[in-house]
Design a protein around this motif. Structure first.
Motif, PDB file in Angstrom:
ATOM      1  N   PRO A 131      -1.106   2.592   1.893  1.00  0.00           N
ATOM      2  CA  PRO A 131      -1.061   2.510   0.427  1.00  0.00           C
ATOM      3  C   PRO A 131      -1.767   1.290  -0.141  1.00  0.00           C
ATOM      4  CG  PRO A 131       1.078   1.993   1.373  1.00  0.00           C
ATOM      5  CD  PRO A 131       0.236   2.502   2.493  1.00  0.00           C
ATOM      6  N   PHE A 132      -1.751   0.195   0.626  1.00  0.00           N
ATOM      7  CA  PHE A 132      -2.437  -1.017   0.187  1.00  0.00           C
ATOM      8  C   PHE A 132      -3.205  -1.600   1.370  1.00  0.00           C
ATOM      9  CE2 PHE A 132       1.104  -0.595  -2.802  1.00  0.00           C
ATOM     10  CZ  PHE A 132       0.400  -0.637  -4.006  1.00  0.00           C
ATOM     11  N   THR A 162       2.816  -3.128   0.510  1.00  0.00           N
ATOM     12  CA  THR A 162       2.958  -3.764  -0.797  1.00  0.00           C
ATOM     13  C   THR A 162       1.635  -4.377  -1.229  1.00  0.00           C
ATOM     14  OG1 THR A 162       3.734  -5.792   0.294  1.00  0.00           O
ATOM     15  CG2 THR A 162       5.422  -4.279  -0.530  1.00  0.00           C
ATOM     16  N   ILE A 163       1.472  -4.518  -2.515  1.00  0.00           N
ATOM     17  CA  ILE A 163       0.251  -5.063  -3.091  1.00  0.00           C
ATOM     18  C   ILE A 163       0.077  -6.526  -2.701  1.00  0.00           C
ATOM     19  CG2 ILE A 163       1.359  -5.766  -5.256  1.00  0.00           C
ATOM     20  CD1 ILE A 163      -1.177  -4.871  -6.710  1.00  0.00           C
ATOM     21  N   ASP A 185      -5.775  -6.568  -2.609  1.00  0.00           N
ATOM     22  CA  ASP A 185      -5.865  -5.372  -3.445  1.00  0.00           C
ATOM     23  C   ASP A 185      -6.346  -5.706  -4.850  1.00  0.00           C
ATOM     24  OD1 ASP A 185      -4.541  -3.183  -1.690  1.00  0.00           O
ATOM     25  OD2 ASP A 185      -3.133  -4.862  -1.599  1.00  0.00           O
ATOM     26  N   ALA A 235      -6.080   6.950  -6.142  1.00  0.00           N
ATOM     27  CA  ALA A 235      -4.624   6.736  -6.152  1.00  0.00           C
ATOM     28  C   ALA A 235      -4.293   5.268  -5.943  1.00  0.00           C
ATOM     29  CB  ALA A 235      -3.977   7.586  -5.063  1.00  0.00           C
ATOM     30  N   TRP A 236      -5.018   4.623  -5.037  1.00  0.00           N
ATOM     31  CA  TRP A 236      -4.799   3.189  -4.790  1.00  0.00           C
ATOM     32  C   TRP A 236      -5.123   2.369  -6.036  1.00  0.00           C
ATOM     33  CZ3 TRP A 236      -9.093  -0.078  -5.003  1.00  0.00           C
ATOM     34  CH2 TRP A 236      -8.844  -1.426  -4.707  1.00  0.00           C
ATOM     35  N   ALA A 280      -2.406   2.648  -8.463  1.00  0.00           N
ATOM     36  CA  ALA A 280      -1.213   1.892  -8.063  1.00  0.00           C
ATOM     37  C   ALA A 280      -1.369   0.407  -8.370  1.00  0.00           C
ATOM     38  CB  ALA A 280      -0.947   2.103  -6.578  1.00  0.00           C
ATOM     39  N   GLU A 327      -0.915   0.068 -12.109  1.00  0.00           N
ATOM     40  CA  GLU A 327       0.482   0.274 -12.505  1.00  0.00           C
ATOM     41  C   GLU A 327       1.334  -0.963 -12.226  1.00  0.00           C
ATOM     42  OE1 GLU A 327       4.273   3.190 -11.401  1.00  0.00           O
ATOM     43  OE2 GLU A 327       2.370   3.409 -10.354  1.00  0.00           O
ATOM     44  N   ARG A 328       1.110  -1.593 -11.089  1.00  0.00           N
ATOM     45  CA  ARG A 328       1.940  -2.734 -10.692  1.00  0.00           C
ATOM     46  C   ARG A 328       1.575  -4.019 -11.413  1.00  0.00           C
ATOM     47  NH1 ARG A 328       2.313   1.058  -7.213  1.00  0.00           N
ATOM     48  NH2 ARG A 328       3.969   1.256  -5.660  1.00  0.00           N
TER      49      ARG A 328
END
Length: 234
Positions: A160-161, A166-167, A171, A197-198, A201, A204-205
Motif C-alpha cells: 500500500p505504501f 503506513t505512509i 510516499d 489508488a496509492w 491514499a 486522503e491522509r
C-alpha cells in the motif's frame, strides 16, 4: 514555545509542496515564507546570503540555523519535533527502505518528471521550440519510470505504501513529484490503477493540506487530466 521555524517555499516546486504538507499535517509550527520562482527571487544576493546559499527552495531557517535540501529537512524535523513515527520510523530496516527510495528518486522519478515537464510545458513559456522526437523519448522514459513504480515499488497493489503499511516521507515526496507532470498534460494514473489508488491514499491522509499545496497544479493541468476542484484564492 515556538522555535521560530520558517519555511521558504513555492507551490510550483515539488519538494516545497511535500515539506509544506508534511509540516502542516504534523502540526509543526512554522512561518510561511513564499518565494516566487517565476521572479527568480531565490537567486537574489539577499536570499543566498540570508536563506539558502544554493539559491533554491525549499529551505528552513530556525533562528541562526539554515538548512536546505528537502531530504535533510525531513530528517531534521523528525529528530527535533514531535512528528508521528510512521513518517520516519525508528526501526532501522524501515528507515533504510525510506532512505533507499529517496536516494533512488532523484535520478529516476524526479528526473523523469522534471525533464518531461521542462521540455513540454516550461520551454514553450520561455520561447523555446519543443522538439517532437525529444518529446517522444522523454515520454517513453517517463512511462517506463511510472510503470516501474506501479509494478515493482508498489508490487502491483500488494504494497500500500513504499516502505510498508503506513505512509512515510518517501510516499509524500514521490506523490508531489508525480503530480507535477499533470501540468504538462500527462496523466500518470492512466492505465496504472495501483499508482492511482496509492496517490489517492496519500492525498486522503494529508488533506486538506495536500489539496492546498497542489491548487496551482490542479488549475494548470489541461481539462483532459482529472484533478480535484479547488477554490479560488481569497
Amino acid at each position: 514555545m515556538s522555535r521560530g521555524l520558517k519555511l521558504y517555499y513555492d507551490f510550483m516546486s515539488q519538494p516545497s509542496r511535500a515539506l509544506y504538507i508534511f509540516l502542516s499535517t504534523n502540526k509543526v509550527p512554522f512561518e510561511r515564507c513564499p518565494v516566487a520562482l517565476r521572479k527568480f527571487e531565490q537567486k537574489t544576493p539577499e536570499y543566498r546570503k540570508n536563506v539558502n546559499r544554493y539559491g533554491k527552495v525549499p529551505c528552513i531557517v530556525e533562528q541562526d540555523f539554515r538548512l536546505a535540501e528537502s531530504v535533510a529537512i525531513y530528517r531534521y524535523v523528525c529528530r527535533e519535533y514531535p512528528v508521528a513515527p510512521h513518517w520516519y520510523p525508528a526501526d532501522t530496516v524501515r528507515q533504510a527502505r525510506i532512505d533507499e527510495y529517496l536516494s533512488w528518486q532523484h535520478l529516476n522519478i524526479r528526473a523523469d518528471v522534471s525533464l518531461y515537464f521542462f521540455h513540454v510545458w516550461l520551454n514553450p513559456l520561455m520561447g523555446k521550440e519543443v522538439d517532437a522526437a525529444k518529446t517522444d523519448r522523454l515520454r517513453d522514459r517517463l512511462k517506463k519510470g511510472l510503470d516501474f513504480f506501479e509494478h515493482d515499488l508498489l508490487a502491483n497493489g500488494k504494497r500500500p505504501f513504499l516502505a510498508g503499511d503506513t505512509i512515510s516521507i518517501a510516499d509524500l515526496s514521490a506523490a508531489c513529484e508525480i503530480e507535477q507532470v499533470k501540468i504538462a498534460g500527462y496523466d500518470p494514473c492512466g492505465g496504472r490503477p495501483h499508482l492511482s489508488a496509492w496517490l489517492g491514499a496519500v492525498r486522503e491522509r494529508t488533506n486538506p493540506y495536500y489539496d492546498e499545496a497542489h491548487k496551482y497544479v490542479y488549475r494548470l493541468a489541461p481539462d483532459h487530466i482529472s484533478t480535484p476542484a479547488v477554490p479560488e484564492d481569497d
